[in-house]
Design an enzyme around this catalytic site. Structure first.
Site, PDB file in Angstrom:
ATOM      1  N   ARG A 155       4.980  37.949  68.201  1.00 43.28           N
ATOM      2  CA  ARG A 155       5.850  38.566  69.207  1.00 43.28           C
ATOM      3  C   ARG A 155       7.015  39.308  68.575  1.00 43.28           C
ATOM      4  O   ARG A 155       7.668  40.118  69.238  1.00 43.28           O
ATOM      5  CB  ARG A 155       6.358  37.511  70.192  1.00 43.28           C
ATOM      6  N   GLU A 211      -7.561  12.487  57.524  1.00 44.12           N
ATOM      7  CA  GLU A 211      -6.388  11.786  57.013  1.00 44.12           C
ATOM      8  C   GLU A 211      -5.437  12.680  56.230  1.00 44.12           C
ATOM      9  O   GLU A 211      -4.243  12.437  56.162  1.00 44.12           O
ATOM     10  CB  GLU A 211      -6.829  10.607  56.127  1.00 44.12           C
ATOM     11  N   ASP A 224      16.890  36.347  72.059  1.00 45.47           N
ATOM     12  CA  ASP A 224      16.260  35.065  72.372  1.00 45.47           C
ATOM     13  C   ASP A 224      17.094  33.928  71.813  1.00 45.47           C
ATOM     14  O   ASP A 224      17.875  34.102  70.878  1.00 45.47           O
ATOM     15  CB  ASP A 224      14.863  34.979  71.742  1.00 45.47           C
TER      16      ASP A 224
END
Length: 245
Positions: free
Chosen positions: A154, A116, A169
């Site tokens: 990366r 939870e 990118d």
């Protein structure tokens, strides 16, 4: 970079960390991973790591002791204070800017919870960052941490081979990436834009910049701050609006 991941299900990470870019990063010495089952730090005779919430309510809550002790142990040999990241839907929305920020760190510790929630003392006294990858709830923090680890690793020097690969990118420039094409130049009657075959790098760069802006305008207009655009880009925006209308 050193990355520790605290999880009750460390076997989930085997495939992710042992293939593709993550494996290459380790082979090149850019990153060192360890996935730790924080149940191993439990001092409870049954090795429990969760308990019922005070005040009642549904579900179980992760207890502080195993997390506190695990982070202390993983931090003791570190030459820098690690960033301790709690994967949590209440956290700050993750984006490329945060990935670039984390890529400058030397030591990251990820806490992947289940059940939870977490005892609040973990948030207040152990964690440095609470991060969410979106406005939805997962069964646990493992998948979310995999996303963040991949996006950070990366960016480390030498990982992608070509140091300029990630710089264009989507989101790294503030806009979405321009369309990409490869051989053949014509496929089923569908042709690559002539400018990309021209050999004129100045025109190619201009085309890519314009198409990046166009794609951002059409798909993610929330990323555009028109007041910060150059006169040329403002002119392009007007052109896109007329095309759309």
């Amino acid at each position: 970079m050193r990355i520790n991941i605290l999880s009750l299900f460390p076997e989930m990470f085997t495939g992710v960390l042992q293939h593709s870019i993550m494996k290459n990063a380790q082979d090149r010495g850019a990153v060192e991973f360890s996935v730790v089952n924080f149940r191993d730090y439990s001092t409870n005779k049954h090795n429990n790591v969760d308990d019922y919430p005070y005040g009642g309510g549904a579900g179980m809550v992760l207890t502080p002791q195993p997390i506190f002790d695990a982070v202390d142990d993983l931090s003791k040999d570190s030459t820098v204070k690690p960033r301790v990241i709690l994967m949590c839907p209440q956290g700050v929305r993750y984006n490329q800017k945060k990935a670039e920020e984390l890529a400058n760190e030397e030591h990251l510790i990820f806490i992947c919870g289940h059940y939870e929630g977490y005892d609040e003392r973990i948030r207040e006294h152990v964690v440095t960052d609470e991060i969410s990858i979106g406005d939805y709830v997962l069964t646990g923090g493992e998948l979310a941490s995999m996303v963040i680890v991949d996006s950070v690793v990366r960016l480390l020097p030498g990982v992608l081979g070509n140091e300029t690969s990630h710089k264009k990118d989507s989101f790294s420039t503030g806009y979405l990436e321009h369309p990409q094409y490869t051989r053949p130049s014509e496929f089923r009657g569908l042709k690559v834009p002539d400018v990309l075959l021209s050999g004129n790098h100045k025109l190619i760069d201009e085309w890519r910049e314009k198409e990046s802006l166009r794609r951002t305008f059409l798909r993610r207009p929330d990323l555009l701050v028109e007041e910060q655009l150059s006169d040329v880009k403002k002119k392009w925006l007007e052109e896109f609006r007329k095309e759309r209308d």
